[in-house]
Design a protein around this motif. Structure first.
Motif, mmCIF file in Angstrom:
data_model
loop_
_atom_site.group_PDB
_atom_site.id
_atom_site.type_symbol
_atom_site.label_atom_id
_atom_site.label_comp_id
_atom_site.label_asym_id
_atom_site.label_seq_id
_atom_site.Cartn_x
_atom_site.Cartn_y
_atom_site.Cartn_z
ATOM 1 N N GLY A 16 -16.083 38.852 -10.003
ATOM 2 C CA GLY A 16 -16.122 38.239 -11.327
ATOM 3 C C GLY A 16 -17.530 37.789 -11.687
ATOM 4 O O GLY A 16 -17.978 37.956 -12.823
ATOM 5 N N GLY A 20 -19.630 39.058 -14.874
ATOM 6 C CA GLY A 20 -20.161 38.114 -15.854
ATOM 7 C C GLY A 20 -21.663 38.212 -15.988
ATOM 8 O O GLY A 20 -22.208 38.183 -17.091
ATOM 9 N N LYS A 26 -14.597 39.259 -20.372
ATOM 10 C CA LYS A 26 -13.664 38.674 -19.414
ATOM 11 C C LYS A 26 -12.307 39.363 -19.431
ATOM 12 O O LYS A 26 -11.543 39.237 -18.491
ATOM 13 N N CYS A 29 -10.868 41.790 -16.396
ATOM 14 C CA CYS A 29 -10.385 41.289 -15.113
ATOM 15 C C CYS A 29 -9.302 42.227 -14.553
ATOM 16 O O CYS A 29 -8.306 42.490 -15.216
ATOM 17 N N LEU A 41 -12.099 34.785 -12.973
ATOM 18 C CA LEU A 41 -12.585 34.177 -14.207
ATOM 19 C C LEU A 41 -13.596 33.061 -13.938
ATOM 20 O O LEU A 41 -14.567 32.897 -14.684
ATOM 21 N N TRP A 44 -16.699 34.821 -13.191
ATOM 22 C CA TRP A 44 -17.205 35.419 -14.429
ATOM 23 C C TRP A 44 -17.956 34.379 -15.258
ATOM 24 O O TRP A 44 -19.055 34.631 -15.747
ATOM 25 N N ARG A 45 -17.355 33.192 -15.399
ATOM 26 C CA ARG A 45 -17.996 32.121 -16.182
ATOM 27 C C ARG A 45 -19.338 31.724 -15.567
ATOM 28 O O ARG A 45 -20.323 31.521 -16.277
#
Length: 67
Positions: A16, A20, A26, A29, A41, A44-45
């Motif tokens: 992730g 990102g 997103k 996923c 996630l 990713w953030r």
């Protein structure tokens, strides 16, 4: 001697983060399980934030190694 595989949650986070940092959406996923999806996630953030903060690819790789 073979290296042991990392646990799936750590792997989901790392993938992730990579997605990102690379600027992918997103919605890409690949996980259906709630726990793995949440880890992906979260990664990713963090990857998006690092990208926006201007981290270089080498800095991101070093940061990933210590996660």
């Amino acid at each position: 001697m073979r290296r042991q595989k990392r646990d799936m949650t750590e792997r989901a986070f790392q993938r992730g983060y990579q997605a990102g940092f690379a600027g992918k959406q997103k919605g890409t996923c690949p996980h259906n399980q709630d726990q793995l999806k949440q880890e992906w996630l979260t990664g990713w953030r963090e990857g998006r934030n690092d990208n926006w903060d201007g981290l270089t690819t080498m800095s991101a790789l070093q940061k990933q190694a210590f996660h």
